[in-house]
Design an enzyme around this catalytic site. Structure first.
Site, PDB file in Angstrom:
ATOM      1  N   LYS A   1       1.526   4.184  -2.998  1.00 25.49           N
ATOM      2  CA  LYS A   1       1.340   5.617  -2.725  1.00 25.49           C
ATOM      3  C   LYS A   1       2.624   6.390  -3.022  1.00 25.49           C
ATOM      4  O   LYS A   1       2.589   7.485  -3.588  1.00 25.49           O
ATOM      5  CB  LYS A   1       0.899   5.836  -1.276  1.00 25.49           C
ATOM      6  CG  LYS A   1      -0.470   5.277  -0.952  1.00 25.49           C
ATOM      7  CD  LYS A   1      -1.557   5.952  -1.744  1.00 25.49           C
ATOM      8  CE  LYS A   1      -2.933   5.535  -1.250  1.00 25.49           C
ATOM      9  NZ  LYS A   1      -4.013   6.209  -1.971  1.00 25.49           N
TER      10      LYS A   1
ATOM     11  N   TYR B   1       0.836  -1.212   0.000  1.00 26.88           N
ATOM     12  CA  TYR B   1       0.000   0.000   0.000  1.00 26.88           C
ATOM     13  C   TYR B   1       0.867   1.257   0.000  1.00 26.88           C
ATOM     14  O   TYR B   1       0.691   2.153  -0.829  1.00 26.88           O
ATOM     15  CB  TYR B   1      -0.917  -0.038   1.226  1.00 26.88           C
ATOM     16  CG  TYR B   1      -1.816   1.166   1.367  1.00 26.88           C
ATOM     17  CD1 TYR B   1      -3.067   1.192   0.766  1.00 26.88           C
ATOM     18  CD2 TYR B   1      -1.418   2.279   2.119  1.00 26.88           C
ATOM     19  CE1 TYR B   1      -3.900   2.297   0.896  1.00 26.88           C
ATOM     20  CE2 TYR B   1      -2.238   3.376   2.257  1.00 26.88           C
ATOM     21  CZ  TYR B   1      -3.480   3.384   1.647  1.00 26.88           C
ATOM     22  OH  TYR B   1      -4.292   4.485   1.778  1.00 26.88           O
TER      23      TYR B   1
END
Length: 193
Positions: A109, A105
């Site tokens: 990002k 994750y």
């Protein structure tokens, strides 16, 4: 969107969406397919873009689908808006965004932040909230547990670990869009409590 629509400094809000939004005289909300964005739409010609595109691994169903929504879609929007003259871009990213992260994750990002930096915006702002406070359309069990724990421990925690109210995040985004300060800026979780 509510804050942008109410802000007298903003003449119009264009929100490419997947489903119909309530009408507002200041709002243009074209229904789009993010897999096939209309490159020649006149509404890409804006001053600033606030991008809140994102999903969860659970909703996406796979790493590839998550990456498409959290990386590819924001980049496609950024490129089209920049080609049509947008000079300011604000991304709702995440605390821990880092291209070297061992967490998928956070790595995605970080990758979208890195790739946005190469598009050529005069003003680029990354908002990096931690746990976002407020109501959700979908149930997120891990986020709910974290929210309860952080609320209980909040006063004893460092600011960057506290819950970030959705209203504070939205305000930071609108202010960054209106100001359009030259350069790359990061608004960290601790600034959003």
């Amino acid at each position: 969107m509510r804050l942008a629509l109410a802000d007298l400094r903003i003449d119009a809000v264009i929100a490419p969406v997947r489903r119909v939004l309530p009408e507002n005289p200041k709002l243009l909300a074209p229904i789009v397919d993010f897999e096939d964005l209309p490159a020649d739409a006149a509404w890409w010609a804006v001053d600033a873009v606030i991008c809140t595109l994102g999903t969860t691994m659970r909703t996406a169903g796979s790493r590839e689908a998550f990456s498409r929504v959290d990386h590819d879609y924001p980049l496609a929007v950024a490129r089209l808006a920049r080609q049509h003259g947008a000079s300011t871009f604000i991304l709702n990213s995440a605390i821990g965004a880092d291209v070297s992260s061992r967490f998928f994750y956070n790595r995605v990002k970080g990758e979208v932040e890195r790739d946005l930096a190469g598009i050529g915006f005069r003003s680029l702002t990354y908002i990096r909230p931690g746990v976002i406070g407020g109501d959700r359309d979908e149930f997120r069990p891990a986020e709910r547990v974290a929210s309860v724990v952080l609320r209980l421990l909040g006063p004893a925690l460092p600011q960057h670990w506290r819950i970030n109210p959705a209203e504070r995040i939205a305000t930071a985004m609108v202010e960054a869009a209106v100001a359009g300060k030259p350069g790359t800026h990061i608004i960290a979780s601790g600034e959003l409590t």
